[in-house]
Design a protein around this motif. Structure first.
Motif, mmCIF file in Angstrom:
data_model
loop_
_atom_site.group_PDB
_atom_site.id
_atom_site.type_symbol
_atom_site.label_atom_id
_atom_site.label_comp_id
_atom_site.label_asym_id
_atom_site.label_seq_id
_atom_site.Cartn_x
_atom_site.Cartn_y
_atom_site.Cartn_z
ATOM 1 N N ASP A 100 0.823 -1.208 0.000
ATOM 2 C CA ASP A 100 0.000 0.000 0.000
ATOM 3 C C ASP A 100 0.860 1.262 0.000
ATOM 4 O O ASP A 100 0.517 2.260 -0.643
ATOM 5 C CB ASP A 100 -0.954 0.002 1.187
ATOM 6 N N LEU A 101 1.980 1.241 0.711
ATOM 7 C CA LEU A 101 2.869 2.400 0.693
ATOM 8 C C LEU A 101 3.455 2.627 -0.696
ATOM 9 O O LEU A 101 3.597 3.768 -1.138
ATOM 10 C CB LEU A 101 3.992 2.246 1.712
ATOM 11 N N VAL A 102 3.777 1.553 -1.388
ATOM 12 C CA VAL A 102 4.259 1.682 -2.766
ATOM 13 C C VAL A 102 3.180 2.332 -3.625
ATOM 14 O O VAL A 102 3.460 3.240 -4.415
ATOM 15 C CB VAL A 102 4.692 0.316 -3.338
ATOM 16 N N ARG A 103 1.942 1.903 -3.462
ATOM 17 C CA ARG A 103 0.835 2.496 -4.225
ATOM 18 C C ARG A 103 0.712 3.985 -3.921
ATOM 19 O O ARG A 103 0.551 4.806 -4.830
ATOM 20 C CB ARG A 103 -0.476 1.765 -3.906
ATOM 21 N N LEU A 104 0.795 4.353 -2.649
ATOM 22 C CA LEU A 104 0.720 5.759 -2.262
ATOM 23 C C LEU A 104 1.882 6.544 -2.873
ATOM 24 O O LEU A 104 1.691 7.649 -3.389
ATOM 25 C CB LEU A 104 0.713 5.905 -0.743
ATOM 26 N N CYS A 105 3.077 5.975 -2.840
ATOM 27 C CA CYS A 105 4.246 6.645 -3.432
ATOM 28 C C CYS A 105 4.044 6.870 -4.926
ATOM 29 O O CYS A 105 4.404 7.929 -5.450
ATOM 30 C CB CYS A 105 5.515 5.833 -3.188
ATOM 31 N N GLU A 106 3.457 5.900 -5.611
ATOM 32 C CA GLU A 106 3.182 6.058 -7.040
ATOM 33 C C GLU A 106 2.248 7.243 -7.287
ATOM 34 O O GLU A 106 2.454 8.023 -8.223
ATOM 35 C CB GLU A 106 2.577 4.780 -7.608
ATOM 36 N N VAL A 107 1.244 7.382 -6.446
ATOM 37 C CA VAL A 107 0.306 8.492 -6.589
ATOM 38 C C VAL A 107 1.010 9.816 -6.317
ATOM 39 O O VAL A 107 0.854 10.788 -7.062
ATOM 40 C CB VAL A 107 -0.920 8.302 -5.660
#
Length: 163
Positions: free
Chosen positions: A60-67
């Motif tokens: 989920d942190l990776v997803r947030l970083c992508e955003v």
């Protein structure tokens, strides 16, 4: 907290009491997290302090970083080393604690582009970092590092150098 209250009042109405405005903001954090696919995260407060119902995963942190990396306005601030602002007639200086960005310290990495430092007693020192690497962006996350040490930066640099 001040930003959370202002945003909560913007969402839920300018007359919301302080605590209610924070709750509205946190509910919006959870709504946005779900919207971007952070299926294993839940926020209980706006500041990341430990709470039994406040959690996330590396995915989920990776997803947030992508955003974040796709939003120039947010990325601008996560990559700044310092900023001077005037608030209610007072000059204030904000300093980024991500030493990978500071060209005047030994931990500096010229292709680091930011992201987020953090600390709680339970999580230890944490760091999510982004770097330009050839034709792509590399994300590195380190968690649980001892307090009052440079380990989160040294661990990040070791992972970066191993690639």
């Amino acid at each position: 907290q001040v930003a959370a209250v202002a945003a909560g009042r913007s969402i839920g109405g300018s007359n919301l009491p302080y605590e209610e405005a924070v709750k509205v903001f946190v509910a919006e954090m959870n709504r946005q997290a779900e919207k971007i696919g952070m299926a294993n995260s839940h926020f209980a407060n706006p500041d990341g302090f430990h709470h039994a119902d406040h959690y996330t995963t590396m995915d989920d942190l990776v997803r947030l970083c992508e955003v974040v990396l796709a939003e120039p306005a947010i990325l601008k601030y996560t990559g700044m080393t310092a900023e001077s602002v005037e608030l209610q007639g007072r000059a204030m200086e904000w300093m980024n604690t991500n030493y990978l960005l500071h060209d005047d310290v030994a931990l500096y990495k010229p292709n680091a582009i930011g992201l987020k430092t953090g600390y709680t007693e339970k999580a230890g020192n944490c760091l999510t970092s982004a770097f330009f690497m050839e034709d792509r962006i590399l994300l590195i996350g380190v968690f649980g590092c001892p307090a009052f040490t440079e380990d989160r930066y040294l661990d990040t640099i070791a992972i970066y150098n191993s690639l």
